[in-house]
Design an enzyme around this catalytic site. Structure first.
Site, PDB file in Angstrom:
ATOM      1  N   LYS A 162      -0.519  -9.672  -2.051  1.00 54.16           N
ATOM      2  CA  LYS A 162      -0.462  -8.269  -2.490  1.00 54.16           C
ATOM      3  C   LYS A 162      -1.122  -8.102  -3.855  1.00 54.16           C
ATOM      4  CE  LYS A 162       3.590  -7.727   0.360  1.00 54.16           C
ATOM      5  NZ  LYS A 162       5.044  -7.564   0.502  1.00 54.16           N
ATOM      6  N   GLN A 186      10.442  -7.608  -2.838  1.00 54.24           N
ATOM      7  CA  GLN A 186      10.093  -8.484  -1.713  1.00 54.24           C
ATOM      8  C   GLN A 186      11.342  -8.971  -0.987  1.00 54.24           C
ATOM      9  OE1 GLN A 186       6.890  -9.222  -0.651  1.00 54.24           O
ATOM     10  NE2 GLN A 186       7.856 -10.265   1.071  1.00 54.24           N
ATOM     11  N   ASP A 234       6.930   0.645   0.392  1.00 54.39           N
ATOM     12  CA  ASP A 234       7.239  -0.145   1.594  1.00 54.39           C
ATOM     13  C   ASP A 234       7.771   0.746   2.717  1.00 54.39           C
ATOM     14  OD1 ASP A 234       6.582  -2.821   1.655  1.00 54.39           O
ATOM     15  OD2 ASP A 234       8.376  -3.493   0.588  1.00 54.39           O
TER      16      ASP A 234
HETATM   17  C1  BQF Z   1      -2.585 -13.225   8.115  1.00 58.26           C
HETATM   18  C2  BQF Z   1       6.277 -10.549   6.128  1.00 58.26           C
HETATM   19  C3  BQF Z   1       7.995 -11.300   7.627  1.00 58.26           C
HETATM   20  C4  BQF Z   1       8.974 -11.026   6.670  1.00 58.26           C
HETATM   21  C5  BQF Z   1       8.617 -10.497   5.455  1.00 58.26           C
HETATM   22  C6  BQF Z   1      -2.058 -11.939   6.043  1.00 58.26           C
HETATM   23  C7  BQF Z   1       0.214 -11.637   5.338  1.00 58.26           C
HETATM   24  C8  BQF Z   1       0.639 -12.444   6.378  1.00 58.26           C
HETATM   25  C9  BQF Z   1      -0.273 -12.957   7.278  1.00 58.26           C
HETATM   26  C10 BQF Z   1       1.188 -11.038   4.405  1.00 58.26           C
HETATM   27  C11 BQF Z   1       4.886 -10.313   5.770  1.00 58.26           C
HETATM   28  C12 BQF Z   1       3.779 -10.615   6.734  1.00 58.26           C
HETATM   29  C13 BQF Z   1       4.583  -9.848   4.495  1.00 58.26           C
HETATM   30  C14 BQF Z   1      -1.625 -12.713   7.104  1.00 58.26           C
HETATM   31  C15 BQF Z   1       3.181  -9.659   3.999  1.00 58.26           C
HETATM   32  C16 BQF Z   1       2.477  -9.991   6.288  1.00 58.26           C
HETATM   33  O1  BQF Z   1      -3.789 -13.340   7.829  1.00 58.26           O
HETATM   34  O2  BQF Z   1      -2.172 -13.465   9.251  1.00 58.26           O
HETATM   35  C17 BQF Z   1      -1.143 -11.399   5.168  1.00 58.26           C
HETATM   36  O3  BQF Z   1       1.059 -11.236   3.216  1.00 58.26           O
HETATM   37  N1  BQF Z   1       2.235 -10.250   4.888  1.00 58.26           N
HETATM   38  C18 BQF Z   1       5.666  -9.561   3.603  1.00 58.26           C
HETATM   39  O4  BQF Z   1       5.450  -9.142   2.474  1.00 58.26           O
HETATM   40  O5  BQF Z   1       6.925  -9.774   3.982  1.00 58.26           O
HETATM   41  C19 BQF Z   1       7.275 -10.268   5.182  1.00 58.26           C
HETATM   42  C20 BQF Z   1       6.660 -11.063   7.366  1.00 58.26           C
END
Ligand code: BQF
Length: 291
Positions: free
Chosen positions: A52, A96, A119
């Site tokens: 992020k 987060q 969010d």
């Molecule tokens: C990719 C998330 C579960 C629980 C809390 C790119 C992200 C992930 C994968 C990423 C996720 C999942 C995020 C890829 C943010 C997505 O290339 O496949 C980016 O950073 N995510 C989160 O903040 O909290 C989560 C999944």
């Protein structure tokens, strides 16, 4: 079969956002400012938050990371949320998830000012979304909608089967796809659904968000279906120096040959989730949702 490249689409949208940021600077206005609050040292959360922050840097957004140890008290975290709510220099912020067990995530989410809830997790934003009012959409569903829209994938009259009923993906994407403009007929399935394979087989569009690696099998997928894989599952892979690889909720190798479109993991929905957060932060900066 066509791969829906979420990473490429993300780069395109971030380039568009960067142009908007340049324009704001020319006009002497404040650039969007996103704050991320990271509690503890969950390795996946570390990656997500750095994704992020890096995306903010790519687009010219201002970003601030607030890090706290896992033993922070709930009261202290609520105070941080309160301060962010009242700081006029901040357009939007995220806390987060997941949070340590002694902290009530619901209580923290409720404390966030809906106007800064980029969010889209606050019940006010959820309720507005469900009623079709302007709202910050949760980032993953928003990212999925952009993937469909920007690839001109027809949704009207299609039967969409959503697998998984979480508050942040399955439930909101079901509502959004059934709304005017997308006009899907939606079936929301979950762990207690009878004949899940049978339900999924009827789908023109499958949204897999159950959090189980390779859960959706090849013979569950109708020929020509559109497959959106939301899963980000870490599985052991000794050939990787990290010791793991990412796989989705869809058995990609078996499913890909059957479908018209499919999102890969990594590089699919996850990448768009981060970009959708930036799109929300731009909307917060522009006061597009709450005037
Ligand atoms: C990719 C998330 C579960 C629980 C809390 C790119 C992200 C992930 C994968 C990423 C996720 C999942 C995020 C890829 C943010 C997505 O290339 O496949 C980016 O950073 N995510 C989160 O903040 O909290 C989560 C999944």
């Amino acid at each position: 079969m066509q791969i829906l490249d979420g990473k490429l689409l993300s780069e395109q949208i971030k380039a568009e956002l960067a142009i908007e940021v340049d324009q704001l600077k020319l006009e002497g206005k404040k650039v969007p400012h996103l704050v991320a609050v990271l509690v503890g040292d969950n390795p996946a959360s570390e990656v997500y938050v750095s994704n992020k922050i890096r995306s903010c840097e790519q687009t010219g957004f201002r970003s601030t990371l607030i890090r706290r140890n896992a033993d922070i008290s709930q009261v202290a975290l609520l105070q941080i949320v309160h301060d962010l709510n009242n700081d006029p220099e901040i357009d939007g912020f995220i806390v987060q998830l997941p949070l340590p067990k002694h902290i009530n995530e619901e209580k923290i989410t409720l404390a966030i000012d809906p106007k800064k809830d980029v969010d889209g997790f606050h019940p006010v934003n959820f309720g507005r979304m469900a009623q079709g009012l302007p709202a910050f959409l949760p980032a993953t569903p928003y990212g999925i909608l952009e993937i469909l829209r920007r690839n001109n994938i027809e949704t009207a009259g299609k039967h969409c089967v959503v697998v998984g009923r979480s508050n942040i993906v399955g439930t909101p994407i079901s509502i959004l796809l059934s709304r005017k403009g997308f006009d899907c007929t939606v079936t929301l399935t979950h762990s207690r659904t009878k004949d899940l394979a049978g339900e999924v087989r009827r789908a023109d569009i499958i949204v897999a968000a159950i959090g189980i690696p390779n859960f959706i099998k090849g013979d569950w997928v109708k020929e020509g279906a559109v497959v959106i894989d939301v899963g980000i599952n870490r599985i052991v892979d000794t050939t990787k120096k990290s010791g793991f690889k990412l796989v989705g909720d869809v058995d990609f190798d078996a499913v890909a040959p059957k479908c018209s479109y499919i999102t890969p993991v990594p590089g699919g929905v996850g990448a768009m989730t981060v970009t959708a957060l930036l799109m929300n932060t731009m909307k917060a900066n522009q006061k597009e949702i709450y005037s």
